[in-house]
Design a protein around this motif. Sequence first.
Motif, PDB file in Angstrom:
ATOM      1  N   VAL A  66      10.811  17.531 -18.512  1.00  0.00           N
ATOM      2  CA  VAL A  66      11.050  17.783 -19.927  1.00  0.00           C
ATOM      3  C   VAL A  66      11.748  19.132 -20.084  1.00  0.00           C
ATOM      4  CG1 VAL A  66       9.961  18.030 -22.192  1.00  0.00           C
ATOM      5  CG2 VAL A  66       9.000  16.439 -20.509  1.00  0.00           C
ATOM      6  N   ASN A  67      12.755  19.174 -20.974  1.00  0.00           N
ATOM      7  CA  ASN A  67      13.490  20.420 -21.246  1.00  0.00           C
ATOM      8  C   ASN A  67      13.954  21.075 -19.943  1.00  0.00           C
ATOM      9  OD1 ASN A  67      12.993  20.058 -24.001  1.00  0.00           O
ATOM     10  ND2 ASN A  67      11.114  21.264 -23.933  1.00  0.00           N
ATOM     11  N   VAL A  68      14.858  20.401 -19.273  1.00  0.00           N
ATOM     12  CA  VAL A  68      15.298  20.833 -17.942  1.00  0.00           C
ATOM     13  C   VAL A  68      15.877  22.243 -17.983  1.00  0.00           C
ATOM     14  CG1 VAL A  68      15.770  18.487 -17.148  1.00  0.00           C
ATOM     15  CG2 VAL A  68      17.590  19.813 -18.256  1.00  0.00           C
ATOM     16  N   THR A  69      15.731  22.943 -16.854  1.00  0.00           N
ATOM     17  CA  THR A  69      16.435  24.201 -16.639  1.00  0.00           C
ATOM     18  C   THR A  69      17.420  23.987 -15.490  1.00  0.00           C
ATOM     19  OG1 THR A  69      15.002  25.152 -14.929  1.00  0.00           O
ATOM     20  CG2 THR A  69      14.282  25.382 -17.234  1.00  0.00           C
ATOM     21  N   GLN A  80      18.173  21.147 -10.852  1.00  0.00           N
ATOM     22  CA  GLN A  80      19.320  20.314 -10.502  1.00  0.00           C
ATOM     23  C   GLN A  80      19.093  19.506  -9.214  1.00  0.00           C
ATOM     24  OE1 GLN A  80      22.610  23.003 -10.156  1.00  0.00           O
ATOM     25  NE2 GLN A  80      21.986  23.773  -8.149  1.00  0.00           N
ATOM     26  N   GLY A  81      18.121  19.884  -8.406  1.00  0.00           N
ATOM     27  CA  GLY A  81      17.871  19.136  -7.179  1.00  0.00           C
ATOM     28  C   GLY A  81      18.567  19.766  -5.973  1.00  0.00           C
ATOM     29  N   PRO A  82      18.854  18.933  -4.952  1.00  0.00           N
ATOM     30  CA  PRO A  82      18.820  17.466  -4.953  1.00  0.00           C
ATOM     31  C   PRO A  82      17.398  16.905  -4.818  1.00  0.00           C
ATOM     32  CG  PRO A  82      19.472  18.254  -2.795  1.00  0.00           C
ATOM     33  CD  PRO A  82      19.373  19.473  -3.672  1.00  0.00           C
ATOM     34  N   THR A  84      12.917   6.970   2.830  1.00  0.00           N
ATOM     35  CA  THR A  84      13.393   7.989   1.896  1.00  0.00           C
ATOM     36  C   THR A  84      14.627   7.488   1.169  1.00  0.00           C
ATOM     37  OG1 THR A  84      12.565   9.725   3.368  1.00  0.00           O
ATOM     38  CG2 THR A  84      14.114  10.395   1.670  1.00  0.00           C
ATOM     39  N   SER A  85      14.706   7.791  -0.113  1.00  0.00           N
ATOM     40  CA  SER A  85      15.843   7.375  -0.925  1.00  0.00           C
ATOM     41  C   SER A  85      17.051   8.268  -0.664  1.00  0.00           C
ATOM     42  CB  SER A  85      15.479   7.447  -2.412  1.00  0.00           C
ATOM     43  OG  SER A  85      15.360   8.807  -2.824  1.00  0.00           O
ATOM     44  N   ASP A  86      18.187   7.850  -1.190  1.00  0.00           N
ATOM     45  CA  ASP A  86      19.353   8.720  -1.221  1.00  0.00           C
ATOM     46  C   ASP A  86      19.083   9.880  -2.178  1.00  0.00           C
ATOM     47  OD1 ASP A  86      20.714   7.081   0.530  1.00  0.00           O
ATOM     48  OD2 ASP A  86      21.714   5.936  -1.060  1.00  0.00           O
ATOM     49  N   LEU A  87      19.884  10.942  -2.043  1.00  0.00           N
ATOM     50  CA  LEU A  87      19.713  12.134  -2.877  1.00  0.00           C
ATOM     51  C   LEU A  87      20.241  11.903  -4.286  1.00  0.00           C
ATOM     52  CD1 LEU A  87      20.876  14.874  -0.341  1.00  0.00           C
ATOM     53  CD2 LEU A  87      18.528  14.278  -0.938  1.00  0.00           C
ATOM     54  N   ILE A  88      19.564  12.522  -5.250  1.00  0.00           N
ATOM     55  CA  ILE A  88      20.032  12.551  -6.637  1.00  0.00           C
ATOM     56  C   ILE A  88      20.213  14.009  -7.025  1.00  0.00           C
ATOM     57  CG2 ILE A  88      19.472  12.100  -9.047  1.00  0.00           C
ATOM     58  CD1 ILE A  88      17.908   9.682  -8.195  1.00  0.00           C
ATOM     59  N   THR A  89      21.423  14.386  -7.404  1.00  0.00           N
ATOM     60  CA  THR A  89      21.703  15.736  -7.882  1.00  0.00           C
ATOM     61  C   THR A  89      22.042  15.675  -9.360  1.00  0.00           C
ATOM     62  OG1 THR A  89      22.501  16.443  -5.703  1.00  0.00           O
ATOM     63  CG2 THR A  89      23.142  17.784  -7.593  1.00  0.00           C
ATOM     64  N   LEU A  90      21.347  16.472 -10.145  1.00  0.00           N
ATOM     65  CA  LEU A  90      21.552  16.492 -11.584  1.00  0.00           C
ATOM     66  C   LEU A  90      22.604  17.534 -11.943  1.00  0.00           C
ATOM     67  CD1 LEU A  90      17.813  16.371 -12.726  1.00  0.00           C
ATOM     68  CD2 LEU A  90      19.365  14.446 -12.352  1.00  0.00           C
ATOM     69  N   SER A  91      23.488  17.185 -12.859  1.00  0.00           N
ATOM     70  CA  SER A  91      24.470  18.134 -13.373  1.00  0.00           C
ATOM     71  C   SER A  91      23.912  18.701 -14.679  1.00  0.00           C
ATOM     72  CB  SER A  91      25.812  17.436 -13.617  1.00  0.00           C
ATOM     73  OG  SER A  91      26.736  18.330 -14.201  1.00  0.00           O
ATOM     74  N   ILE A  92      23.464  19.954 -14.626  1.00  0.00           N
ATOM     75  CA  ILE A  92      22.800  20.570 -15.774  1.00  0.00           C
ATOM     76  C   ILE A  92      23.690  21.694 -16.308  1.00  0.00           C
ATOM     77  CG2 ILE A  92      20.745  21.786 -16.572  1.00  0.00           C
ATOM     78  CD1 ILE A  92      19.194  20.407 -14.339  1.00  0.00           C
ATOM     79  N   SER A 139       0.838  -1.217   0.000  1.00  0.00           N
ATOM     80  CA  SER A 139       0.000   0.000   0.000  1.00  0.00           C
ATOM     81  C   SER A 139       0.865   1.255   0.000  1.00  0.00           C
ATOM     82  CB  SER A 139      -0.940   0.005   1.214  1.00  0.00           C
ATOM     83  OG  SER A 139      -1.817  -1.080   1.165  1.00  0.00           O
ATOM     84  N   LEU A 140       1.762   1.325  -0.997  1.00  0.00           N
ATOM     85  CA  LEU A 140       2.773   2.382  -1.020  1.00  0.00           C
ATOM     86  C   LEU A 140       2.246   3.663  -1.654  1.00  0.00           C
ATOM     87  CD1 LEU A 140       5.883   0.281  -2.101  1.00  0.00           C
ATOM     88  CD2 LEU A 140       5.161   0.893   0.214  1.00  0.00           C
ATOM     89  N   SER A 141       2.644   4.789  -1.088  1.00  0.00           N
ATOM     90  CA  SER A 141       2.403   6.109  -1.673  1.00  0.00           C
ATOM     91  C   SER A 141       3.764   6.750  -1.929  1.00  0.00           C
ATOM     92  CB  SER A 141       1.584   6.995  -0.732  1.00  0.00           C
ATOM     93  OG  SER A 141       0.296   6.449  -0.532  1.00  0.00           O
ATOM     94  N   PHE A 142       3.894   7.468  -3.065  1.00  0.00           N
ATOM     95  CA  PHE A 142       5.170   8.051  -3.475  1.00  0.00           C
ATOM     96  C   PHE A 142       5.072   9.579  -3.498  1.00  0.00           C
ATOM     97  CE2 PHE A 142       5.046   3.810  -5.161  1.00  0.00           C
ATOM     98  CZ  PHE A 142       6.337   3.326  -5.016  1.00  0.00           C
ATOM     99  N   LEU A 143       6.140  10.218  -3.034  1.00  0.00           N
ATOM    100  CA  LEU A 143       6.220  11.676  -3.034  1.00  0.00           C
ATOM    101  C   LEU A 143       7.643  12.057  -3.425  1.00  0.00           C
ATOM    102  CD1 LEU A 143       4.925  14.465  -2.275  1.00  0.00           C
ATOM    103  CD2 LEU A 143       5.920  14.143  -0.002  1.00  0.00           C
ATOM    104  N   TRP A 144       7.765  12.990  -4.398  1.00  0.00           N
ATOM    105  CA  TRP A 144       9.078  13.478  -4.807  1.00  0.00           C
ATOM    106  C   TRP A 144       9.343  14.840  -4.176  1.00  0.00           C
ATOM    107  CZ3 TRP A 144      12.658  10.698  -7.303  1.00  0.00           C
ATOM    108  CH2 TRP A 144      12.255   9.545  -7.983  1.00  0.00           C
ATOM    109  N   LEU A 145      10.578  15.018  -3.721  1.00  0.00           N
ATOM    110  CA  LEU A 145      11.002  16.270  -3.105  1.00  0.00           C
ATOM    111  C   LEU A 145      12.189  16.836  -3.866  1.00  0.00           C
ATOM    112  CD1 LEU A 145      10.893  15.193   0.658  1.00  0.00           C
ATOM    113  CD2 LEU A 145       9.205  16.582  -0.533  1.00  0.00           C
ATOM    114  N   ASN A 146      12.169  18.153  -4.063  1.00  0.00           N
ATOM    115  CA  ASN A 146      13.316  18.889  -4.591  1.00  0.00           C
ATOM    116  C   ASN A 146      13.818  19.761  -3.451  1.00  0.00           C
ATOM    117  OD1 ASN A 146      15.202  20.430  -5.898  1.00  0.00           O
ATOM    118  ND2 ASN A 146      13.847  21.141  -7.530  1.00  0.00           N
ATOM    119  N   GLY A 147      14.922  19.348  -2.854  1.00  0.00           N
ATOM    120  CA  GLY A 147      15.336  19.979  -1.602  1.00  0.00           C
ATOM    121  C   GLY A 147      14.317  19.618  -0.540  1.00  0.00           C
TER     122      GLY A 147
END
Length: 397
Positions: free
Chosen positions: A184-187, A191-193, A206-214, A154-162
């Motif tokens: 789509v079409n990142v700015t 970049q996150g995390p 909670t997952s580990d952090l993902i930081t995007l290099s843009i 019965s999982l619920s998912f939530l995404w966080l930016n910082g």
Amino acid sequence: MEIAVIHFIMLGVISGLTKGAGVLPDGPLNAAVGATVMFTTTLIPSDKPFLSVVWTFGSENIITFSGKNITGPEYEGRITLFMSTGSLELRNLDLNDSGQYSLSIIQAGGPGKTGSTTLNVLEPVSNVTATASSTDLVEFNSSVRLSCSSSGSSLSFLWLNGSSEVTASDRVHITDGGSTLTIVNVTHYDQGPFRCRVSNPVSVGTSDLITLSISYGPEDINLTISLSQEYYGEGSDITLSCSADSRPAALFYWFLNGDFLSDTGPELRLMNIQMSQSGNYSCQAFNDKTLRYETSQPAAVSVLERISGAFVTPTTSLTIEGIFVNLTCDAAGSVFTRKWMKDGSDLTLAGNMNLYDKNKVLSFNSLKTTDSGEYSCNTSNPLSNDEAKYTMVVICR
């Protein structure tokens, strides 16, 4: 025979039972696998004993009390019945314990009461993992997909930016029950995390952090001049600096009046500058990852030669009344203005006088004896000045 007697007693009094609103809390109750749950009744301990207490799971007997306890074989060692209130503790839960639980109570001198509630037993959240389709992106050109996976039920998912929740928009898509985040079409603000938070009613992970290099830019280019001023004297040292917001760092090129200079880098040093280097300077920032460039607004550099050697010369040294004479004022350097004086006071032009060529020439069309005197000419520019004097004596005819 003993069980049969108990069942007979229960059937004999069942017609006197009333559904006890609030005897059990409103469901559902949620608990994790392996945990303990307490089914707490709303009854207050009383002097009047219970004649009968029956807990069932669906149609299965958990425990029946009628003078003594009879526990279902599946619940031996897993339950505790609290006789003061009829509450039940159930331990070491597994997924098969999910379902409806019912209670029937008959108390001496009072009506029977019933109640029911639902228990959901859930696998706790574990092994939360977030992955990105790519972490090396180019602003406006690239898209990225973040995926989240987890064990549990019965999982619920939530995404966080910082620390902020990510919400859907024209560029941001949340799909697959919330487990997939597509941008789509990142700015470069994307970049996150980023992290994925997974929850169910009994746990959170909670997952580990993902930081995007843009890679982005260049943008917001800015050209500045050290000790900025309107004019610079020849021989001055000037440093022009160029900056821009860019990832990776931008490469810088320089231009004078639109012509490419050989100098590169964020600083252009003009040492011992000469008048020939006057003009409009601009810089251009280039990002070799995004293949984009941006050019600054031009900055004017005006170099002046300091004034020296001022002089006043007449067209003739024989200044006789009635003749035509010119006095010419000049100097070495960048002369902006010339100011004439006579005998220490500002020159007032008489009827026989005229000034030409930006005050360079003082002309007398017919000398008079009253024109005799000391003439001075002050030459100047914003950085320097010099003065020359000439004494003219007009001879009477």
